[in-house]
Motif scaffolding. Structure first.
Motif, PDB file in Angstrom:
ATOM      1  N   MET A   1       0.853  -1.187   0.000  1.00  0.00           N
ATOM      2  CA  MET A   1       0.000   0.000   0.000  1.00  0.00           C
ATOM      3  C   MET A   1       0.893   1.243   0.000  1.00  0.00           C
ATOM      4  O   MET A   1       1.814   1.348   0.805  1.00  0.00           O
ATOM      5  CB  MET A   1      -0.921  -0.014   1.225  1.00  0.00           C
ATOM      6  CG  MET A   1      -1.999   1.048   1.204  1.00  0.00           C
ATOM      7  SD  MET A   1      -3.169   0.909   2.596  1.00  0.00           S
ATOM      8  CE  MET A   1      -4.134  -0.519   2.099  1.00  0.00           C
ATOM      9  N   HIS A   2       0.628   2.164  -0.897  1.00  0.00           N
ATOM     10  CA  HIS A   2       1.472   3.343  -1.071  1.00  0.00           C
ATOM     11  C   HIS A   2       1.432   4.264   0.155  1.00  0.00           C
ATOM     12  O   HIS A   2       0.358   4.551   0.683  1.00  0.00           O
ATOM     13  CB  HIS A   2       1.008   4.119  -2.303  1.00  0.00           C
ATOM     14  CG  HIS A   2       1.706   5.426  -2.494  1.00  0.00           C
ATOM     15  ND1 HIS A   2       3.038   5.517  -2.831  1.00  0.00           N
ATOM     16  CD2 HIS A   2       1.254   6.716  -2.382  1.00  0.00           C
ATOM     17  CE1 HIS A   2       3.381   6.791  -2.931  1.00  0.00           C
ATOM     18  NE2 HIS A   2       2.330   7.535  -2.659  1.00  0.00           N
ATOM     19  N   THR A   3       2.607   4.693   0.605  1.00  0.00           N
ATOM     20  CA  THR A   3       2.697   5.646   1.713  1.00  0.00           C
ATOM     21  C   THR A   3       2.641   7.062   1.151  1.00  0.00           C
ATOM     22  O   THR A   3       3.469   7.437   0.321  1.00  0.00           O
ATOM     23  CB  THR A   3       4.009   5.465   2.498  1.00  0.00           C
ATOM     24  OG1 THR A   3       4.048   4.135   3.038  1.00  0.00           O
ATOM     25  CG2 THR A   3       4.115   6.471   3.627  1.00  0.00           C
ATOM     26  N   MET A   4       1.646   7.842   1.576  1.00  0.00           N
ATOM     27  CA  MET A   4       1.487   9.188   1.034  1.00  0.00           C
ATOM     28  C   MET A   4       1.919  10.271   2.014  1.00  0.00           C
ATOM     29  O   MET A   4       1.979  11.446   1.654  1.00  0.00           O
ATOM     30  CB  MET A   4       0.038   9.424   0.623  1.00  0.00           C
ATOM     31  CG  MET A   4      -0.992   9.221   1.704  1.00  0.00           C
ATOM     32  SD  MET A   4      -2.661   9.592   1.130  1.00  0.00           S
ATOM     33  CE  MET A   4      -2.526  11.347   0.799  1.00  0.00           C
ATOM     34  N   LYS A  19       2.803   6.134   9.364  1.00  0.00           N
ATOM     35  CA  LYS A  19       2.698   6.339   7.925  1.00  0.00           C
ATOM     36  C   LYS A  19       1.216   6.412   7.576  1.00  0.00           C
ATOM     37  O   LYS A  19       0.397   5.744   8.209  1.00  0.00           O
ATOM     38  CB  LYS A  19       3.337   5.174   7.162  1.00  0.00           C
ATOM     39  CG  LYS A  19       4.831   5.009   7.389  1.00  0.00           C
ATOM     40  CD  LYS A  19       5.338   3.798   6.617  1.00  0.00           C
ATOM     41  CE  LYS A  19       6.824   3.559   6.838  1.00  0.00           C
ATOM     42  NZ  LYS A  19       7.288   2.353   6.094  1.00  0.00           N
ATOM     43  N   HIS A  21      -1.832   6.061   4.611  1.00  0.00           N
ATOM     44  CA  HIS A  21      -2.180   5.450   3.330  1.00  0.00           C
ATOM     45  C   HIS A  21      -3.651   5.752   3.026  1.00  0.00           C
ATOM     46  O   HIS A  21      -4.479   5.764   3.935  1.00  0.00           O
ATOM     47  CB  HIS A  21      -1.987   3.931   3.373  1.00  0.00           C
ATOM     48  CG  HIS A  21      -0.788   3.489   4.171  1.00  0.00           C
ATOM     49  ND1 HIS A  21       0.462   3.335   3.629  1.00  0.00           N
ATOM     50  CD2 HIS A  21      -0.662   3.181   5.496  1.00  0.00           C
ATOM     51  CE1 HIS A  21       1.304   2.945   4.570  1.00  0.00           C
ATOM     52  NE2 HIS A  21       0.639   2.847   5.713  1.00  0.00           N
ATOM     53  N   SER A  22      -3.959   5.980   1.765  1.00  0.00           N
ATOM     54  CA  SER A  22      -5.343   6.249   1.400  1.00  0.00           C
ATOM     55  C   SER A  22      -6.193   5.010   1.681  1.00  0.00           C
ATOM     56  O   SER A  22      -5.838   3.895   1.292  1.00  0.00           O
ATOM     57  CB  SER A  22      -5.444   6.623  -0.088  1.00  0.00           C
ATOM     58  OG  SER A  22      -6.779   6.886  -0.441  1.00  0.00           O
ATOM     59  N   TYR A 111      -8.148   7.862   5.841  1.00  0.00           N
ATOM     60  CA  TYR A 111      -6.777   7.413   5.598  1.00  0.00           C
ATOM     61  C   TYR A 111      -6.394   6.404   6.674  1.00  0.00           C
ATOM     62  O   TYR A 111      -6.622   6.631   7.864  1.00  0.00           O
ATOM     63  CB  TYR A 111      -5.800   8.599   5.649  1.00  0.00           C
ATOM     64  CG  TYR A 111      -6.073   9.667   4.615  1.00  0.00           C
ATOM     65  CD1 TYR A 111      -5.514   9.598   3.342  1.00  0.00           C
ATOM     66  CD2 TYR A 111      -6.897  10.747   4.926  1.00  0.00           C
ATOM     67  CE1 TYR A 111      -5.761  10.582   2.398  1.00  0.00           C
ATOM     68  CE2 TYR A 111      -7.144  11.732   3.990  1.00  0.00           C
ATOM     69  CZ  TYR A 111      -6.583  11.650   2.725  1.00  0.00           C
ATOM     70  OH  TYR A 111      -6.839  12.618   1.803  1.00  0.00           O
ATOM     71  N   SER A 114      -0.517   3.448   9.737  1.00  0.00           N
ATOM     72  CA  SER A 114       0.262   2.291  10.184  1.00  0.00           C
ATOM     73  C   SER A 114       1.459   2.798  10.982  1.00  0.00           C
ATOM     74  O   SER A 114       1.951   3.900  10.731  1.00  0.00           O
ATOM     75  CB  SER A 114       0.743   1.474   8.976  1.00  0.00           C
ATOM     76  OG  SER A 114       1.642   2.238   8.186  1.00  0.00           O
TER      77      SER A 114
END
Length: 281
Positions: A1-4, A19, A21-22, A111, A114
């Motif tokens: 999962m992408h960290t934004m 972190k 994530h959407s 969002y 984590s």
């Protein structure tokens, strides 16, 4: 999962590196706009209406329109400095409230959070405390150059940051047109409506709700594709230098022939020319 986003959540003296994530994704079926004649995708160009030409990204600046056609120009250095100043701040939980105290109209986007390195224990502590008290944390945070009001809550076993609107972003109900005044509803009609609501009452199961339009649209697209009801965009014509050179040579040759075919007009004698001839003789 992408960290934004990376940062810390703090409450009291507890700091939790996290972190973000959407938690949701847009699954709308995107349709491109094509030119009906040749099925080519339509381009949207950035054009200056005064200079009447397309402009590049490095020619664009940002401005705030404080009056009609009057702007305050904000350069990237100003915006980046302000953004950095805000991003350096931790997400600080300033209050703990009950979830029921916040009307759903305030909620915007979810969002997942984590734990970052070394944050597992503090993450678990906040998660357990929120579960046991039934409370959610109200905090401020920066997301994509905008300060957001957010709530930190537990969803299943994960901490979630739910962005919520500031009060001045929610329009006043008094501005909604044609809303009827409170009137006394006939008792019989009200009892019937209540009975209908009771009959349709069920436990909320999100899995039972499907986007039927999206499913039907995807099926229609697949059916048309299988039946070869498709179109291929035409390639943009590439200039041929040889062809262009031949065209130019031919045009020059035609012009030369046309000029040669024209009868030459005799030069008109001027007084100066006549005097020169008389003087010579």
């Amino acid at each position: 999962m992408h960290t934004m986003w990376k940062g810390t959540i703090s409450f009291g003296l507890v700091n939790i590196p996290v972190k973000m994530h959407s938690a949701t994704e847009n699954k709308d079926v995107k349709l491109r706009q094509l030119h009906k004649e040749c099925q080519s995708p339509v381009k949207y160009e950035k054009v200056c209406p005064v200079c009447e030409r397309e402009i590049e990204s490095d020619e664009i600046v940002k401005g705030y329109e404080y009056a009609k056609n009057k702007f305050v120009i904000l350069d990237e250095e100003d915006l980046n400095a302000l953004k950095k100043e805000q991003e350096d701040r931790a997400v600080e939980i300033v209050d703990f409230v009950k979830l029921d105290d916040i009307d759903p109209i305030y909620f915007e986007r979810s969002y997942y959070l984590s734990p970052n390195e070394g944050g597992g224990k503090a993450y678990s502590l906040l998660r357990s405390a929120l579960k046991d008290t039934g409370k959610i944390g109200v905090a401020k945070m920066m997301i994509r150059s905008k300060e957001q009001l957010a709530v930190i809550r537990v969803y299943e076993n994960v901490l979630v940051a739910e962005t919520i609107h500031f009060p001045d972003e929610v329009r006043k109900v008094e501005d909604v047109p044609n809303v009827p005044e409170e009137t006394k509803v006939p008792e019989k009609e009200l009892d019937t409506a209540k009975m209908l609501i009771e009959q349709l009452t069920a436990e909320f199961d999100p899995e039972k709700y499907k986007d039927e339009y999206r499913t039907a649209l995807l099926e229609l697209i697949e059916e048309k594709k299988n039946n070869e009801e498709t179109a291929t965009a035409k390639d943009k014509p590439v200039p041929d230098n040889v062809t262009n050179l031949m065209d130019a040579l031919q045009a020059s040759l035609d012009k030369a022939k046309k000029n040669k075919a024209k009868p030459r007009q005799p030069k008109r004698k001027t007084k100066t020319t006549a005097k020169k001839k008389k003087a010579t003789s």
